[in-house]
Scaffold this active site. Structure first.
Site, PDB file in Angstrom:
ATOM      1  N   HIS A  87       0.758  -1.266   0.088  1.00 42.17           N
ATOM      2  CA  HIS A  87      -0.073  -0.030   0.105  1.00 42.17           C
ATOM      3  C   HIS A  87       0.788   1.121  -0.160  1.00 42.17           C
ATOM      4  O   HIS A  87       2.223   1.144   0.524  1.00 42.17           O
ATOM      5  CB  HIS A  87      -0.791  -0.084   1.252  1.00 42.17           C
ATOM      6  CG  HIS A  87      -2.023  -1.230   1.101  1.00 42.17           C
ATOM      7  ND1 HIS A  87      -3.147  -1.070   0.746  1.00 42.17           N
ATOM      8  CD2 HIS A  87      -1.780  -2.314   1.742  1.00 42.17           C
ATOM      9  CE1 HIS A  87      -3.700  -2.326   0.696  1.00 42.17           C
ATOM     10  NE2 HIS A  87      -2.917  -2.906   1.422  1.00 42.17           N
ATOM     11  N   ALA A 135      13.222 -21.060   9.507  1.00 45.87           N
ATOM     12  CA  ALA A 135      12.044 -20.853   9.976  1.00 45.87           C
ATOM     13  C   ALA A 135      12.104 -19.337  10.547  1.00 45.87           C
ATOM     14  O   ALA A 135      13.075 -19.000  11.061  1.00 45.87           O
ATOM     15  CB  ALA A 135      11.922 -21.890  10.919  1.00 45.87           C
ATOM     16  N   ARG A 140      13.221 -10.274   1.796  1.00 43.14           N
ATOM     17  CA  ARG A 140      13.112  -9.092   1.157  1.00 43.14           C
ATOM     18  C   ARG A 140      13.865  -8.851  -0.296  1.00 43.14           C
ATOM     19  O   ARG A 140      13.596  -7.900  -0.864  1.00 43.14           O
ATOM     20  CB  ARG A 140      13.209  -7.591   2.040  1.00 43.14           C
ATOM     21  CG  ARG A 140      12.449  -7.791   3.184  1.00 43.14           C
ATOM     22  CD  ARG A 140      12.394  -6.589   4.297  1.00 43.14           C
ATOM     23  NE  ARG A 140      13.900  -6.144   4.181  1.00 43.14           N
ATOM     24  CZ  ARG A 140      14.257  -5.043   5.003  1.00 43.14           C
ATOM     25  NH1 ARG A 140      13.335  -4.314   5.504  1.00 43.14           N
ATOM     26  NH2 ARG A 140      15.601  -4.812   5.155  1.00 43.14           N
ATOM     27  N   ARG A 155      19.603 -13.094   5.732  1.00 49.35           N
ATOM     28  CA  ARG A 155      20.722 -12.901   5.224  1.00 49.35           C
ATOM     29  C   ARG A 155      21.696 -14.247   4.753  1.00 49.35           C
ATOM     30  O   ARG A 155      21.163 -15.378   5.847  1.00 49.35           O
ATOM     31  CB  ARG A 155      21.730 -12.043   6.240  1.00 49.35           C
ATOM     32  CG  ARG A 155      21.265 -10.754   6.604  1.00 49.35           C
ATOM     33  CD  ARG A 155      21.493  -9.904   5.212  1.00 49.35           C
ATOM     34  NE  ARG A 155      20.991  -8.497   5.477  1.00 49.35           N
ATOM     35  CZ  ARG A 155      20.412  -7.819   4.887  1.00 49.35           C
ATOM     36  NH1 ARG A 155      19.903  -8.239   3.869  1.00 49.35           N
ATOM     37  NH2 ARG A 155      19.916  -6.536   5.174  1.00 49.35           N
ATOM     38  N   LYS A 158      24.889 -19.691   4.680  1.00 51.83           N
ATOM     39  CA  LYS A 158      25.537 -20.975   3.956  1.00 51.83           C
ATOM     40  C   LYS A 158      25.701 -21.437   2.560  1.00 51.83           C
ATOM     41  O   LYS A 158      24.299 -21.046   2.163  1.00 51.83           O
ATOM     42  CB  LYS A 158      25.277 -22.198   4.992  1.00 51.83           C
ATOM     43  CG  LYS A 158      26.037 -23.517   4.584  1.00 51.83           C
ATOM     44  CD  LYS A 158      25.398 -24.722   5.360  1.00 51.83           C
ATOM     45  CE  LYS A 158      26.139 -25.901   4.888  1.00 51.83           C
ATOM     46  NZ  LYS A 158      25.650 -27.068   5.775  1.00 51.83           N
TER      47      LYS A 158
END
Length: 165
Positions: A87, A135, A140, A155, A158
């Site tokens: 939005h 999990a 993003r 981030r 591995k």
């Protein structure tokens, strides 16, 4: 009716009422279980492209701002949300509710990707093939193939080395 109940009890091991109640209870439990394995979507279902081999459990797909593509053998833990919608924060009240970007926020989830439980994916992003999202992570940004990501925001933690088995 008592005669019929007696015959049914001898043949089926219970009264009609008891047998019906038992079957109803079983069906209610099955419906609860089925909900764990049924995806939900908001928006145009035609914007969701799921490979036949993908397992998405009870994921939520918001399709209002773009398409979502899930590749072969991708699989999701429970309560994963993949959101294309957003939005306009510069608008207020009802105008903000209605100010929705309708395209350009596509999400691509590659072949063999594993999104663990409670992952949140915010489009536009691409998660490369065979990547793993830990999990509770918030995705993003794009995730490279064969990469494990974790955190909020996610981030890299591995690289996965493919070995013959």
């Amino acid at each position: 009716m008592r005669l019929l109940d007696g015959v049914i009890t001898r043949l089926l091991g219970g009264t009609v009422d008891a047998l019906v109640a038992e079957k109803l209870a079983e069906r209610i439990e099955q419906l609860k279980l089925d909900a764990l394995y049924r995806p939900r979507w908001h928006g145009d279902r035609a914007r969701l492209h799921l490979a036949d081999t993908a397992v998405v459990n009870n994921a939520l797909f918001n399709l209002s701002g773009g398409t979502v593509t899930v590749g072969e053998y991708a699989f999701f833990g429970h309560d994963v949300a993949v959101l294309t919608g957003t939005h306009d924060i510069e608008r207020f009240g009802r105008e903000r509710q209605l100010a929705i970007t309708r395209s350009g926020r596509d999400v691509v989830i590659g072949d063999g990707v594993w999104l663990a439980s409670h992952v949140l994916v915010l489009g536009p992003v691409t998660i490369g093939e065979h990547a793993v999202v830990a999990a509770g992570s918030l995705v993003r940004d794009d995730v490279e193939p064969y990469t494990v990501v974790a955190g909020r925001p996610a981030r890299p933690v591995k690289q996965i080395t493919r070995t013959a088995r």
